[in-house]
Design a protein around this motif. Sequence first.
Motif, PDB file in Angstrom:
ATOM      1  N   GLN A   1       0.824  -1.212   0.000  1.00 21.87           N
ATOM      2  CA  GLN A   1       0.000   0.000   0.000  1.00 21.87           C
ATOM      3  C   GLN A   1       0.859   1.263   0.000  1.00 21.87           C
ATOM      4  O   GLN A   1       0.535   2.247  -0.666  1.00 21.87           O
ATOM      5  N   ALA A   2       1.955   1.244   0.756  1.00 22.73           N
ATOM      6  CA  ALA A   2       2.841   2.412   0.808  1.00 22.73           C
ATOM      7  C   ALA A   2       3.481   2.672  -0.551  1.00 22.73           C
ATOM      8  O   ALA A   2       3.499   3.816  -1.028  1.00 22.73           O
ATOM      9  N   LEU A   3       3.997   1.635  -1.190  1.00 20.27           N
ATOM     10  CA  LEU A   3       4.621   1.799  -2.510  1.00 20.27           C
ATOM     11  C   LEU A   3       3.602   2.243  -3.552  1.00 20.27           C
ATOM     12  O   LEU A   3       3.874   3.125  -4.370  1.00 20.27           O
ATOM     13  N   LYS A   4       2.435   1.654  -3.514  1.00 21.24           N
ATOM     14  CA  LYS A   4       1.383   1.995  -4.468  1.00 21.24           C
ATOM     15  C   LYS A   4       0.971   3.472  -4.313  1.00 21.24           C
ATOM     16  O   LYS A   4       0.883   4.201  -5.299  1.00 21.24           O
ATOM     17  N   ALA A   5       0.751   3.907  -3.079  1.00 23.33           N
ATOM     18  CA  ALA A   5       0.356   5.296  -2.825  1.00 23.33           C
ATOM     19  C   ALA A   5       1.473   6.261  -3.190  1.00 23.33           C
ATOM     20  O   ALA A   5       1.248   7.294  -3.823  1.00 23.33           O
ATOM     21  N   PHE A   6       2.688   5.914  -2.806  1.00 30.74           N
ATOM     22  CA  PHE A   6       3.829   6.796  -3.057  1.00 30.74           C
ATOM     23  C   PHE A   6       4.074   6.947  -4.560  1.00 30.74           C
ATOM     24  O   PHE A   6       4.248   8.061  -5.063  1.00 30.74           O
ATOM     25  N   ARG A   7       4.074   5.834  -5.284  1.00 33.49           N
ATOM     26  CA  ARG A   7       4.372   5.870  -6.716  1.00 33.49           C
ATOM     27  C   ARG A   7       3.269   6.533  -7.534  1.00 33.49           C
ATOM     28  O   ARG A   7       3.516   7.085  -8.597  1.00 33.49           O
ATOM     29  N   SER A   8       2.040   6.482  -7.035  1.00 32.16           N
ATOM     30  CA  SER A   8       0.935   7.096  -7.773  1.00 32.16           C
ATOM     31  C   SER A   8       0.758   8.574  -7.425  1.00 32.16           C
ATOM     32  O   SER A   8      -0.097   9.238  -7.993  1.00 32.16           O
ATOM     33  N   GLY A   9       1.556   9.056  -6.473  1.00 33.98           N
ATOM     34  CA  GLY A   9       1.456  10.457  -6.084  1.00 33.98           C
ATOM     35  C   GLY A   9       0.346  10.734  -5.087  1.00 33.98           C
ATOM     36  O   GLY A   9       0.046  11.882  -4.796  1.00 33.98           O
ATOM     37  N   ARG A  10      -0.266   9.689  -4.544  1.00 32.42           N
ATOM     38  CA  ARG A  10      -1.351   9.864  -3.584  1.00 32.42           C
ATOM     39  C   ARG A  10      -0.919   9.609  -2.151  1.00 32.42           C
ATOM     40  O   ARG A  10      -1.743   9.499  -1.255  1.00 32.42           O
ATOM     41  N   GLY A  11       0.373   9.491  -1.933  1.00 35.15           N
ATOM     42  CA  GLY A  11       0.874   9.253  -0.583  1.00 35.15           C
ATOM     43  C   GLY A  11       0.743  10.485   0.295  1.00 35.15           C
ATOM     44  O   GLY A  11       0.593  11.608  -0.183  1.00 35.15           O
ATOM     45  N   LEU A  12       0.794  10.272   1.581  1.00 37.82           N
ATOM     46  CA  LEU A  12       0.702  11.366   2.548  1.00 37.82           C
ATOM     47  C   LEU A  12       2.072  11.915   2.907  1.00 37.82           C
ATOM     48  O   LEU A  12       2.173  12.924   3.583  1.00 37.82           O
ATOM     49  N   SER A  13       3.124  11.250   2.466  1.00 34.56           N
ATOM     50  CA  SER A  13       4.488  11.644   2.813  1.00 34.56           C
ATOM     51  C   SER A  13       5.320  11.802   1.544  1.00 34.56           C
ATOM     52  O   SER A  13       4.972  11.296   0.478  1.00 34.56           O
ATOM     53  N   HIS A  14       6.441  12.482   1.688  1.00 35.45           N
ATOM     54  CA  HIS A  14       7.379  12.643   0.575  1.00 35.45           C
ATOM     55  C   HIS A  14       8.432  11.536   0.561  1.00 35.45           C
ATOM     56  O   HIS A  14       9.306  11.522  -0.297  1.00 35.45           O
ATOM     57  N   TYR A  15       8.370  10.622   1.541  1.00 35.87           N
ATOM     58  CA  TYR A  15       9.372   9.564   1.680  1.00 35.87           C
ATOM     59  C   TYR A  15       8.682   8.205   1.762  1.00 35.87           C
ATOM     60  O   TYR A  15       7.698   8.041   2.497  1.00 35.87           O
ATOM     61  N   GLU A  16       9.218   7.229   1.039  1.00 38.12           N
ATOM     62  CA  GLU A  16       8.642   5.885   1.046  1.00 38.12           C
ATOM     63  C   GLU A  16       8.644   5.267   2.439  1.00 38.12           C
ATOM     64  O   GLU A  16       7.679   4.629   2.840  1.00 38.12           O
ATOM     65  N   GLY A  17       9.746   5.439   3.170  1.00 41.93           N
ATOM     66  CA  GLY A  17       9.838   4.869   4.517  1.00 41.93           C
ATOM     67  C   GLY A  17       8.787   5.424   5.451  1.00 41.93           C
ATOM     68  O   GLY A  17       8.185   4.690   6.244  1.00 41.93           O
ATOM     69  N   MET A  18       8.536   6.709   5.367  1.00 39.96           N
ATOM     70  CA  MET A  18       7.507   7.325   6.206  1.00 39.96           C
ATOM     71  C   MET A  18       6.118   6.881   5.760  1.00 39.96           C
ATOM     72  O   MET A  18       5.229   6.659   6.584  1.00 39.96           O
ATOM     73  N   GLU A  19       5.945   6.714   4.477  1.00 41.61           N
ATOM     74  CA  GLU A  19       4.652   6.225   3.968  1.00 41.61           C
ATOM     75  C   GLU A  19       4.381   4.829   4.524  1.00 41.61           C
ATOM     76  O   GLU A  19       3.250   4.510   4.893  1.00 41.61           O
ATOM     77  N   PHE A  20       5.422   4.004   4.618  1.00 38.26           N
ATOM     78  CA  PHE A  20       5.265   2.676   5.224  1.00 38.26           C
ATOM     79  C   PHE A  20       4.825   2.804   6.677  1.00 38.26           C
ATOM     80  O   PHE A  20       3.928   2.081   7.130  1.00 38.26           O
ATOM     81  N   LEU A  21       5.455   3.698   7.448  1.00 42.00           N
ATOM     82  CA  LEU A  21       5.067   3.866   8.855  1.00 42.00           C
ATOM     83  C   LEU A  21       3.605   4.292   8.975  1.00 42.00           C
ATOM     84  O   LEU A  21       2.892   3.831   9.864  1.00 42.00           O
TER      85      LEU A  21
END
Length: 92
Positions: free
Chosen positions: A52-72
Amino acid sequence: MPDFPEVFIRAVEFPKLDLDKVLDFVTKNHDCQVVNQDIVFGEKHVIHSVYQALKAFRSGRGLSHYEGMEFLLRVSAEKQITKAVKLCEPKK
């Protein structure tokens, strides 16, 4: 399914929080996250959180600017970074 680079998931348990051992492990494994084991409900929870973190981050819909933080954020099921960090912080 989105095209993701190879992801390697490894759980390492430190029975007693030995900061030197944790820092040594993190230094050798640059892309890693240390989380409180009390918030992890099994292997599928971690795998799904990574996906979910990678999917959100790569699609630009993540809440963070960093993959590691998106995972947290995903593993803690929080939308606020400060709450996620507090929940994921290893207990001493």
